[in-house]
Scaffold this active site. Structure first.
Site, PDB file in Angstrom:
ATOM      1  N   HIS A 125       7.576   4.540   0.311  1.00 23.25           N
ATOM      2  CA  HIS A 125       6.616   3.893  -0.659  1.00 23.25           C
ATOM      3  C   HIS A 125       6.998   3.964  -1.926  1.00 23.25           C
ATOM      4  CE1 HIS A 125       3.173   1.966  -1.967  1.00 23.25           C
ATOM      5  NE2 HIS A 125       2.711   2.881  -2.550  1.00 23.25           N
ATOM      6  N   SER A 126       7.179   3.269  -2.732  1.00 28.69           N
ATOM      7  CA  SER A 126       7.665   3.536  -4.136  1.00 28.69           C
ATOM      8  C   SER A 126       8.797   4.363  -4.408  1.00 28.69           C
ATOM      9  CB  SER A 126       6.238   3.832  -4.946  1.00 28.69           C
ATOM     10  OG  SER A 126       6.307   3.690  -6.280  1.00 28.69           O
ATOM     11  N   MET A 127       8.293   5.535  -5.170  1.00 32.09           N
ATOM     12  CA  MET A 127       9.578   6.524  -5.115  1.00 32.09           C
ATOM     13  C   MET A 127      10.072   6.937  -3.955  1.00 32.09           C
ATOM     14  SD  MET A 127       9.511  10.447  -6.740  1.00 32.09           S
ATOM     15  CE  MET A 127       9.195  10.992  -5.181  1.00 32.09           C
TER      16      MET A 127
END
Length: 142
Positions: A125-127
């Site tokens: 998720h994201s990074m």
């Protein structure tokens, strides 16, 4: 979970129920052992003894493996969930956080290679998506 993401997930995994589930803290069981691998990979429930698939989950920046604590209950029985616990998070709070992606990959690549052989999928998720992508890229280069 957003409606769009849920529809996309349900199309890919029609056998998994995506309806929200409420859990009490005592319902969550985290498996702990003392190996180096277990500092990095959290198992929140007993997975299969011989998984056909392993799902490696990478949290967002500032997040921890705990964000994936409910996922194992929603996976097929032959899938093992391993949530990555970054240094400086939850029970690793006393450890210094990693300062760059290369340092993180140098720690993770040998641990992933040492896992028992089985197919795996990566979710970030994201990074965490960037970390997962770069990890797969590093593994493929070896």
């Amino acid at each position: 979970m957003s409606a769009q993401w849920r529809r996309s997930f349900e199309r890919r995994f029609p056998d998994i129920d995506t309806s929200p589930v409420l859990y009490r803290h005592r319902d969550i069981h985290c498996m702990h052992t003392s190996s180096q691998s277990d500092l990095w990979f959290k198992r929140f429930a007993r997975g299969p003894l011989r998984p056909r698939w392993r799902l490696l989950c990478f949290p967002y920046a500032g997040g921890s493996a705990g964000v994936f604590r409910h996922w194992q209950a929603h996976l097929p029985a032959d899938v093992e969930l391993l949530a990555v616990q970054y240094p400086g998070r939850e029970e690793r709070l006393r450890e210094a956080p990693m300062e760059n992606l290369q340092e993180l990959l140098e720690a993770l690549v040998p641990l992933v290679e040492a896992l028992p052989e089985c197919r795996y999928a990566v979710f970030g998720h994201s990074m965490g998506a960037m970390v997962g992508f770069e990890l797969v890229r590093a593994l493929r280069q070896r």
